[in-house]
Design an enzyme around this catalytic site. Sequence first.
Site, PDB file in Angstrom:
ATOM      1  N   GLY A 188      40.722  37.397  24.269  1.00 44.09           N
ATOM      2  CA  GLY A 188      40.560  38.688  23.647  1.00 44.09           C
ATOM      3  C   GLY A 188      40.111  39.745  24.577  1.00 44.09           C
ATOM      4  O   GLY A 188      40.300  39.566  25.722  1.00 44.09           O
ATOM      5  N   ASN A 189      39.683  40.795  24.068  1.00 39.46           N
ATOM      6  CA  ASN A 189      39.283  42.129  24.970  1.00 39.46           C
ATOM      7  C   ASN A 189      37.830  41.903  25.644  1.00 39.46           C
ATOM      8  O   ASN A 189      36.975  41.025  25.186  1.00 39.46           O
ATOM      9  CB  ASN A 189      39.478  43.248  24.316  1.00 39.46           C
ATOM     10  CG  ASN A 189      38.438  43.259  23.182  1.00 39.46           C
ATOM     11  OD1 ASN A 189      37.248  43.568  23.405  1.00 39.46           O
ATOM     12  ND2 ASN A 189      39.034  43.498  22.037  1.00 39.46           N
ATOM     13  N   VAL A 192      34.470  42.636  23.607  1.00 37.78           N
ATOM     14  CA  VAL A 192      34.002  41.706  22.774  1.00 37.78           C
ATOM     15  C   VAL A 192      33.675  40.224  23.524  1.00 37.78           C
ATOM     16  O   VAL A 192      32.765  39.630  23.378  1.00 37.78           O
ATOM     17  CB  VAL A 192      35.198  41.215  21.820  1.00 37.78           C
ATOM     18  CG1 VAL A 192      34.717  39.849  20.843  1.00 37.78           C
ATOM     19  CG2 VAL A 192      35.542  42.400  20.817  1.00 37.78           C
ATOM     20  N   GLY A 193      34.437  40.260  24.815  1.00 32.09           N
ATOM     21  CA  GLY A 193      34.038  39.091  25.612  1.00 32.09           C
ATOM     22  C   GLY A 193      32.405  39.127  26.126  1.00 32.09           C
ATOM     23  O   GLY A 193      31.875  38.148  26.277  1.00 32.09           O
ATOM     24  N   GLU A 210      39.113  34.435  28.507  1.00 30.96           N
ATOM     25  CA  GLU A 210      40.370  34.875  28.834  1.00 30.96           C
ATOM     26  C   GLU A 210      40.716  36.366  28.264  1.00 30.96           C
ATOM     27  O   GLU A 210      40.797  36.371  27.088  1.00 30.96           O
ATOM     28  CB  GLU A 210      41.449  33.786  28.288  1.00 30.96           C
ATOM     29  CG  GLU A 210      41.525  32.299  28.716  1.00 30.96           C
ATOM     30  CD  GLU A 210      41.969  32.303  29.951  1.00 30.96           C
ATOM     31  OE1 GLU A 210      42.864  33.056  30.372  1.00 30.96           O
ATOM     32  OE2 GLU A 210      41.647  31.030  30.705  1.00 30.96           O
ATOM     33  N   CYS A 244      49.024  39.920  27.195  1.00 30.68           N
ATOM     34  CA  CYS A 244      47.896  39.965  28.140  1.00 30.68           C
ATOM     35  C   CYS A 244      48.249  40.174  29.762  1.00 30.68           C
ATOM     36  O   CYS A 244      47.839  40.993  30.351  1.00 30.68           O
ATOM     37  CB  CYS A 244      46.927  39.250  27.912  1.00 30.68           C
ATOM     38  SG  CYS A 244      47.509  37.319  28.590  1.00 30.68           S
TER      39      CYS A 244
END
Length: 489
Positions: A188-189, A192-193, A210, A244
């Site tokens: 995800g982005n 949030v990572g 990722e 992505c």
Amino acid sequence: MSREQQLVAQARKAFESGRSRPLEYRIYQLKNLKRLFTERQKEIADAINKDLNRSEVGTQMFETLGLEGEINLIIRKLKEWAAPRPVEKNLMTLSDTVYIQPEPLGVVLIIGAWNYPWAVTIQPLIGAIAAGNAAVVKPSEVCVHTAKVMENLLPLYIDKELYPVVTGGVPETQELLRQRFDHIFYTGNSTVGKIIMEAAAKHLTPVTLELGGKSPCYIDKTCDLSIACRRIAWGKYTNCGQTCIAPDYILCEPSIQDRVIEEVKKSIKGFYTADPKTCPDYGRIINQRHFKRILTLLEDSTVAAGGENDESGCYIAPTVLRDVKPEAKVMQEEIFGPLLPILPISGLDEAIKFINKGEKPLALYVFSSDEKVINRMRDETSSGGFLANDCLVHFSISSLPFGGVGNSGMGCYHGKFSFDQLSHLRGCLVKKLKMEGVNNMRYPPHTPKKLGWARFFILKTADLGWVGRMMLLAVLAAVAAVVLQKYLR
Ligand code: NAD
């Protein structure tokens, strides 16, 4: 006890039962999972069509085909990957058995994104199963229909205690993150990572992140622009730009900008007809929030092609932006939509400088027929993956590690990399309770003489064939036993 807590506890109990470990069980589960893709293709495709307006062929091509390939590879290779891996020894350990033994980590949490929901959620699950783990699967709530289908179908095909599915949004994910896992695999982005990594730190849980970011694409004026632009247009507009590793923006010299625009326009028409809105192969933006976000990015740039949109259907036409400035809104964040900005620059040097000023990207693309240009771009920049003269296809090669670096992520997967990422590579040494004389050199009292022997035995690696090793071993064992026992008491 919350539902999330219950499911994690159940997965842990199932893992502790030991049933995820035998290779036959792992392969049995993976074969069942493969059956799901063939038997339930229609349900999978219908849901993705509702979420992203992707065609059934598109769903097979971009989601399930790769998953089937990954499972086939594991069925062929798992025995080899899971076996002890002998390693090089020094003279000190010559008679010992020294190897790496991959072992399961335990319970893995897999948090997926919505853009290729099966590919980015199930591919890590395949790695987790292959490595003998239990795994809690959390599909993205943003792809509403697909999350439901995944929740309904997975338990019908694979062990539902070992591999439970948890659906829901931020509260459910946060409740999951309060539990203890042995690994968290998040796609995800980057914002949030950071939340994921912070939660993982509380339990010292390792993470694979990722993430995304702006993947640059440099076009050198020496290349065949028609081919280059076709490949770039495919990389950009597939899944409506919500990929992505989509080329985020183009860097090129001002002298070729007009031709680049013309060639990209030609490809758009060739792929999606003169009216992409009615073309079954052209996708939609996932929801209105993202639709509005993408339109805002258009505000201070000049549209050279496309730009049409329709909020009710979350449609944004394939769009090209010209003479874009580095300060433009579209250059401040990952676009994740069908906008292709072109930034004129003076040449390769400036392109490299520009790229290096930003965060390390997930993918970096260069189009050139000059090998020197390609090599300079590779050697003077850093990115998760590097492609010359094509886009996206590195994702499909299971022998390449797929993952980011710096802001685009950490860790990697696909093929054996998934297996290793979700295994603990345990260093093992098995010695016999014999030849104790050899060990005198490391026992106190420490003397310069013992140090001399230790230097010899530890620093010399045994790079001989099997016969040579056996002969040397016999000679050394005899000499060492005699010398050490006699002089180093
Ligand atoms: P998303 O909104 O679906 O979020 C991903 C997951 O994070 C979801 O499961 C969601 O429930 C969870 N989540 C969201 N907010 C959270 C919070 N506050 N706390 C805990 N969990 C939370 O997906 P997204 O982030 O919009 O996905 C797009 C991004 O993902 C892009 O940046 C893209 O480049 C990147 N991406 C990377 C890869 C890769 O392989 N590197 C693949 C696909 C997408």
